[in-house]
Write an enzyme that holds these catalytic residues in place. Structure first.
Site, PDB file in Angstrom:
ATOM      1  N   GLU A  92       0.667  -2.165  12.394  1.00 17.04           N
ATOM      2  CA  GLU A  92       0.830  -3.625  12.395  1.00 17.04           C
ATOM      3  C   GLU A  92       1.076  -4.205  13.778  1.00 17.04           C
ATOM      4  O   GLU A  92       1.356  -5.389  13.913  1.00 17.04           O
ATOM      5  CB  GLU A  92       1.951  -4.005  11.432  1.00 17.04           C
ATOM      6  CG  GLU A  92       1.581  -3.674   9.991  1.00 17.04           C
ATOM      7  CD  GLU A  92       2.661  -3.999   8.986  1.00 17.04           C
ATOM      8  OE1 GLU A  92       3.844  -3.998   9.358  1.00 17.04           O
ATOM      9  OE2 GLU A  92       2.314  -4.246   7.821  1.00 17.04           O
ATOM     10  N   LYS A 102       2.895   0.608  15.856  1.00 15.34           N
ATOM     11  CA  LYS A 102       4.136   0.531  15.087  1.00 15.34           C
ATOM     12  C   LYS A 102       4.283   1.803  14.240  1.00 15.34           C
ATOM     13  O   LYS A 102       5.376   2.256  13.948  1.00 15.34           O
ATOM     14  CB  LYS A 102       4.058  -0.697  14.182  1.00 15.34           C
ATOM     15  CG  LYS A 102       5.320  -0.985  13.397  1.00 15.34           C
ATOM     16  CD  LYS A 102       5.104  -2.208  12.525  1.00 15.34           C
ATOM     17  CE  LYS A 102       6.327  -2.542  11.703  1.00 15.34           C
ATOM     18  NZ  LYS A 102       6.040  -3.500  10.637  1.00 15.34           N
ATOM     19  N   GLN A 103       3.139   2.348  13.812  1.00 14.67           N
ATOM     20  CA  GLN A 103       3.167   3.450  12.852  1.00 14.67           C
ATOM     21  C   GLN A 103       1.852   4.223  12.920  1.00 14.67           C
ATOM     22  O   GLN A 103       0.888   3.784  13.539  1.00 14.67           O
ATOM     23  CB  GLN A 103       3.339   2.878  11.445  1.00 14.67           C
ATOM     24  CG  GLN A 103       2.202   1.958  11.025  1.00 14.67           C
ATOM     25  CD  GLN A 103       2.635   0.930   9.999  1.00 14.67           C
ATOM     26  OE1 GLN A 103       2.978  -0.193  10.371  1.00 14.67           O
ATOM     27  NE2 GLN A 103       2.622   1.294   8.733  1.00 14.67           N
ATOM     28  N   TRP A 122       0.820  -1.206   0.000  1.00 17.05           N
ATOM     29  CA  TRP A 122       0.000   0.000   0.000  1.00 17.05           C
ATOM     30  C   TRP A 122       0.858   1.262   0.000  1.00 17.05           C
ATOM     31  O   TRP A 122       0.375   2.345  -0.257  1.00 17.05           O
ATOM     32  CB  TRP A 122      -0.932   0.009   1.225  1.00 17.05           C
ATOM     33  CG  TRP A 122      -0.232   0.247   2.546  1.00 17.05           C
ATOM     34  CD1 TRP A 122       0.825  -0.448   3.054  1.00 17.05           C
ATOM     35  CD2 TRP A 122      -0.525   1.267   3.513  1.00 17.05           C
ATOM     36  NE1 TRP A 122       1.187   0.048   4.283  1.00 17.05           N
ATOM     37  CE2 TRP A 122       0.379   1.108   4.594  1.00 17.05           C
ATOM     38  CE3 TRP A 122      -1.470   2.287   3.584  1.00 17.05           C
ATOM     39  CZ2 TRP A 122       0.367   1.930   5.717  1.00 17.05           C
ATOM     40  CZ3 TRP A 122      -1.472   3.101   4.718  1.00 17.05           C
ATOM     41  CH2 TRP A 122      -0.560   2.925   5.748  1.00 17.05           C
ATOM     42  N   ASP A 123       2.139   1.088   0.285  1.00 15.54           N
ATOM     43  CA  ASP A 123       3.089   2.201   0.318  1.00 15.54           C
ATOM     44  C   ASP A 123       2.951   3.065  -0.936  1.00 15.54           C
ATOM     45  O   ASP A 123       3.080   4.283  -0.892  1.00 15.54           O
ATOM     46  CB  ASP A 123       4.533   1.667   0.378  1.00 15.54           C
ATOM     47  CG  ASP A 123       4.779   0.661   1.487  1.00 15.54           C
ATOM     48  OD1 ASP A 123       3.820   0.001   1.922  1.00 15.54           O
ATOM     49  OD2 ASP A 123       5.938   0.518   1.908  1.00 15.54           O
TER      50      ASP A 123
HETATM   51  O1  IFM Z   1       3.584  -1.610   3.948  1.00 17.71           O
HETATM   52  C1  IFM Z   1       4.504  -1.519   4.971  1.00 17.71           C
HETATM   53  C2  IFM Z   1       3.783  -1.693   6.279  1.00 17.71           C
HETATM   54  O2  IFM Z   1       2.863  -0.669   6.493  1.00 17.71           O
HETATM   55  C3  IFM Z   1       4.775  -1.675   7.425  1.00 17.71           C
HETATM   56  N1  IFM Z   1       5.712  -2.763   7.234  1.00 17.71           N
HETATM   57  C4  IFM Z   1       6.460  -2.592   6.011  1.00 17.71           C
HETATM   58  C5  IFM Z   1       5.570  -2.572   4.786  1.00 17.71           C
HETATM   59  C6  IFM Z   1       6.401  -2.329   3.528  1.00 17.71           C
HETATM   60  O3  IFM Z   1       7.014  -1.088   3.571  1.00 17.71           O
END
Ligand code: IFM
Length: 733
Positions: free
Chosen positions: A454, A562-563, A323-324
Site C-alpha cells: 500500500e 509497506k508489506q 483480502w486477508d
Molecule cells: O488488508 C490489509 C492491507 O493489506 C494492509 N492494511 C491493512 C489491511 C487490513 O488488515
C-alpha cells in the site's frame, strides 16, 4: 491437544488494559467478548457480533462518480461482563485491580482474578470464570466468585445491563485509518425485565438490524440483583448466562455446564485436525497455539459472515473483511477444516450481486469485482487508490477457490458456487485489462492498479496482480472444463461457452510480467525502478509506520514497501521462479520493506525458510508469532491482527515444512528445521486424508492417521503413503 496449554498474564508484554482485553477475548465466530475489567468501564465496551453493523454516510470534500456513499461499522454491544458490587453501607467497589488472567487453550475457559476495593479501601477478591459456547453460538456464561479480604460483610451485586452508549475508539478527526468511528444511530433499550432476567434490544437505524439478548442467573431462583454474605461464608459465587435469540427467533436457555462442555469438545476436535506444535521452544509453541486459537474464535462459520481484519476482538478497521481472509487465513482452514473454508467462500458468493454492481460502476459490462473492505459485501472504502484499485482481490478469491478445490475435489461446491465466482472474476480481469504491444509481441496488461503493497499505488502491471489474474484465468479455464465434463447442465446454466474458456486460456498465456534487467528480478510494476529509494537513513524510528506521518503521495513517489508484494507472488507460485532469482528478489525487496503492515513478516519468514535462510526465517517468525503478545504493531488494543495469526500458520506449514501442492495436484513438503527447535509437528487434511507430519533433525515422519493411501513428495522424491508410518531420513543421515 498434546498437552494443556494456557496463556497467562505473564506471557503478554503490555499490561495496557485495552491490549489485555483484546488478547484475552473469547469468541465463537458469531460473537466476541473482550476481556474487559468487569468493574471498571473500558474505552471499548467490547461485545461484537459478526455481521452486526450500522451504516453512516461518507462525506467527501470532493466526490466523484461511484465513490461509495456509505460506510459500515461493526456495532459494539453493551458489556456482557459488567457487574456492580456494593458494600453494606451503600458504598460501591469501584476499583478493581487485575491480579491474574489465564486462558486455557485446550477448552476455551478464561479465569481471571481481581482485587476489588471501595472508597474506604476495604478489599475483597473476585475470581471470574467465563466461557463461550462454540456449538450453540448464542450463549456466553460468566461466574463471579467473591472472597472476603479486609471487607467481611454482606455484598450486594447488580447484574442488570448497563446501557451506556458504547464508545467508538476515536472521533472522525483522527488520522489513523486503522481505528473505528463513533456511531450515533444505535438504540439500546430494555425490552423486558423482572427479578430473574433482563432482556435488552440493540437496533440500528440505518442498516435495520436488531439483536435481543437476555441475562439470567445460573439457577432458576437466581436474582439479577441480590445480596450475598461474606460474613457467614468467606467465599460465595454467582453466575449468569447471556443468551441471544437464535436465527429462528427462539430462545431456549442453556446452562453453564453445557456451555463449558460445548467449548471443550469444540477445542478438542479443532486441535485434533489442526494442531501445530513446536518442540524445544515453549514460548513460541504457546504463541503459535494461541494464534490458531484466536483465528478459530474469529471465524464466521455460517456462510453469511466472514473474518474481520481484527476478528471479534476489537472494532479496529470497523469490523471489515479484506483480502486477508483468502490470502492469510483460509489456507489454515482449507488444510485443517475444509468445511469452514467452504463457508468463508460461500460468504463471498453471497456478495456476488454487490460485486457485479461494482464492476458495472467501474465501467465493465461483464464480471464482478468484490469489495476491498466491507461487512456485507458492499464496497465501503472512501480511498480508492488503496482499495478499489487493489483489484488483485478478485484473483485472491480465485486463488483460494482453486486451493480449496485442489484439496477437497468438492464438486458440489464447484457447481453451486466456485466456478461461477471464477468465471465472474476472470470476466472482470478480461474486461478491465487491455491488449498491448511490447517488443513486437502481443501482451495482456493491467493498468492503473495497486498491488498488496500500500506504499505504491495506481501503477501499471503490478507483478503480483498480473500473476493472480493469470492464475484466475487458468483456473476458470481448467475448472470450467471439469464442470462441463462432470455436469454439463450446471455449466450450461451459467451462460458460458467453451470459446469463452479458450479466451481465458489465451489471455493467461499472454499476460505481461514486468522484469528488471539490471537486478535480474521480477519488477514490482512498470515504473517501480525508476523511482528513488525512500530515504531510510534520514527517517527517524518514531516516523514509522510511515502512513501515520507522511502524505500518501509523498510515499508513493519512492521505492518503499509497506508489506510483501512481489515476494508474496513468489511464495504462492513456487514453480514460477528458480532459487537464484528468488534469492536476489528476496534480498532486493527486503531492503526496502518497512513491515508497517502486519501482513508482511509472516511472508518473509515463510519464504526465507523455503530458501533455507533459517536465521532470517526464525527471526521473522519470532516477531510474527508473538505479534499481539508483544504488541509489536502498537495497536493490539484495537483488536488482534487476524491475518498475521493465519500468517504464523503459513510460516510454519508452508515455510518451515515447505508444504505446497504441485501443479499436478500432489502434496509436497521440503522441511527446514530452525536450529533453535528440537522439531515441529502438524496435522493436515488433504483430499479426505488426515496426515500427521513430524519433522525433527534429520528425520521426517509422516503418518496417515485416516484415509486412503496417497503419494507424497518429500524433498523432491515421491513416496507412497500407506497406513504404516513413513519415516524419511534427510540427506546425509
Ligand atoms: O488488508 C490489509 C492491507 O493489506 C494492509 N492494511 C491493512 C489491511 C487490513 O488488515
Amino acid at each position: 491437544m498434546t498437552k494443556d496449554i494456557k496463556l497467562r498474564l505473564k506471557d503478554v508484554s503490555s499490561s495496557n488494559p485495552g491490549n489485555l482485553e483484546a488478547v484475552f477475548s473469547l469468541g465463537n465466530g458469531h460473537f466476541g467478548v473482550r476481556a474487559t475489567n468487569p468493574i471498571e468501564s473500558s474505552a471499548v465496551e467490547g461485545t461484537l457480533v459478526n455481521g452486526f453493523f450500522e451504516y453512516s454516510p461518507i462525506t467527501y470534500g470532493e466526490a466523484a462518480a461511484y465513490y461509495p456513499k456509505r460506510n459500515e461499522t461493526i456495532v459494539s454491544l453493551p458489556n456482557l461482563r459488567k457487574i456492580r458490587v456494593f458494600d453494606d453501607g451503600h458504598g460501591e467497589f469501584t476499583h478493581s485491580k487485575l491480579v491474574d488472567m489465564q486462558l486455557d487453550l485446550s477448552n476455551g475457559k478464561l479465569v481471571e482474578e481481581y482485587e476489588l476495593s471501595n472508597d474506604k479501601k476495604q478489599t475483597i477478591k473476585m475470581n471470574v470464570t467465563s466461557a463461550i459456547d462454540q456449538r450453540e453460538v448464542h450463549f456466553y456464561g460468566i461466574e463471579y466468585a467473591f472472597e472476603a479480604e479486609t471487607y467481611k460483610g454482606d455484598i450486594y451485586i447488580d447484574k442488570n445491563f448497563v446501557l451506556e452508549e458504547a464508545k467508538g475508539e476515536t472521533g472522525d478527526d483522527i488520522d489513523d485509518p486503522r481505528k473505528t468511528r463513533e456511531l450515533k444511530s444505535i438504540k439500546r433499550e430494555v425490552v423486558a425485565t423482572d427479578d430473574l432476567s433482563q432482556t435488552i434490544a440493540i437496533s440500528t437505524a440505518e442498516s435495520k438490524q436488531r439483536i435481543e439478548i437476555t441475562a439470567y442467573g445460573f439457577n432458576d431462583e437466581s436474582h439479577l440483583s441480590t445480596k450475598l454474605s461474606l460474613a457467614d461464608e468467606p467465599k460465595v459465587s454467582y453466575g449468569f448466562i447471556v443468551g441471544e435469540k437464535n436465527e429462528k427467533g427462539d430462545f431456549a436457555k442453556e446452562d453453564f455446564a453445557t456451555i463449558k462442555e460445548n467449548s471443550a469438545s469444540f477445542w478438542h476436535d479443532t486441535w485434533q485436525n489442526g494442531e501445530v506444535s513446536i518442540a524445544g521452544n515453549d514460548e513460541l509453541n504457546l504463541a503459535l497455539h494461541y494464534n490458531i486459537f484466536q483465528l478459530n474464535q474469529a471465524t464466521g462459520r455460517d456462510g453469511k459472515t466472514n473474518i474481520a481484519a481484527k476478528g471479534l476482538t476489537g472494532p479496529g478497521y470497523e469490523g471489515h473483511t479484506f483480502w486477508d481472509t483468502e490470502m492469510y487465513m483460509i489456507p489454515y482452514f482449507i488444510y485443517t477444516n475444509p468445511e469452514i473454508a467452504k463457508k468463508l467462500l460461500v460468504y463471498r458468493y453471497n456478495t456476488l450481486d454487490f460485486a457485479r454492481t461494482r464492476a458495472r460502476e467501474l465501467g465493465v459490462n461483464q464480471g464482478a469485482l468484490f469489495a476491498w473492505r466491507s461487512i456485507n459485501g458492499e464496497e465501503t472504502s472512501a480511498y480508492y487508490p488503496a482499495s478499489t484499485a487493489a483489484y488483485h482481490l478478485d484473483g485472491d478469491i480465485a486463488y483460494a477457490i482453486g486451493n480449496y478445490y485442489q484439496a477437497t475435489h468438492d464438486m458440489e461446491f464447484l457447481k453451486d458456487y466456485g466456478f461461477e465466482m471464477l468465471l465472474e472474476t476472470a470476466r472482470f480481469f478480461r474486461e478491465f485489462g487491455t491488449w498491448a504491444k511490447k517488443d513486437g509481441k502481443t501482451v495482456f496488461e493491467f493498468h492503473t492498479v495497486t498491488g498488496p503493497d500500500e506504499y505504491t499505488a495506481m501503477v501499471d502491471n503490478n507483478y503480483f496482480t498480473n500473476r493472480m489474474a493469470q492464475n484466475n484465468f487458468n483456473l476458470a479455464y481448467k475448472l470450467g472444463l471439469v464442470l462441463m465434463e462432470k455436469n454439463p447442465e450446471a455449466f450450461g446454466k451459467l451462460g458460458v461457452s467453451i470459446e469463452e474458456l479458450e479466451v481465458f486460456k489465451d489471455i493467461a498465456e499472454k499476460i505481461y510480467f514486468p522484469f528488471n534487467d539490471e537486478y535480474q528480478i521480477n519488477a514490482q510494476d512498470d515504473t517501480f525502478f525508476s523511482k528513488a529509494i525512500w530515504p531510510f537513513d534520514e527517517t527517524p524510528k518514531d516516523k514509522y509506520p510511515l502512513l501515520l506521518h507522511y502524505h500518501p503521495l509523498n510515499i508513493y513517489r519512492y521505492q518503499v514497501n509497506k508489506q510483501a508484494d512481489t515476494v508474496l507472488a513468489d511464495l504462492l507460485f513456487p514453480e514460477t521462479i528458480d532459487d537464484d532469482q528468488l534469492s536476489r528478489e528476496f534480498d532486493y525487496y527486503e531492503k526496502i520493506t518497512t513491515h508497517d503492515s502486519s501482513l508482511s513478516r509472516s511472508i518473509f519468514s515463510a519464504l526465507a525458510a523455503r530458501m533455507g535462510d533459517m536465521k532470517k526465517a526464525y527471526s521473522y517468525f519470532s516477531d510474527t508469532v508473538r505479534m499481539d503478545l508483544t504488541d509489536l504493531q502498537g495497536n493490539t488494543e484495537d483488536g488482534l491482527h487476524l491475518a498475521n495469526l493465519g500468517g504464523s500458520w503459513l510460516s510454519v506449514v508452508q515455510g518451515f515444512a515447505g508444504m505446497q501442492v504441485t501443479s499436478a495436484g500432489e502434496l509436497k513438503i521440503i522441511p527446514h528445521l530452525p536450529i533453535e527447535w528440537d522439531g515441529f509437528e502438524f496435522r493436515i487434511v488433504f483430499n479426505g486424508r488426515l496426515l500427521n507430519i513430524n519433522i525433527i533433525d534429520g528425520k521426517t515422519t509422516i503418518k496417515l492417521v485416516d484415509g486412503q493411501p496417497m503419494n507424497i513428495i518429500v524433498d523432491n522424491k515421491s513416496y507412497k503413503l500407506e497406513k504404516a508410518t513413513l519415516e524419511i531420513l534427510s540427506k546425509g543421515e
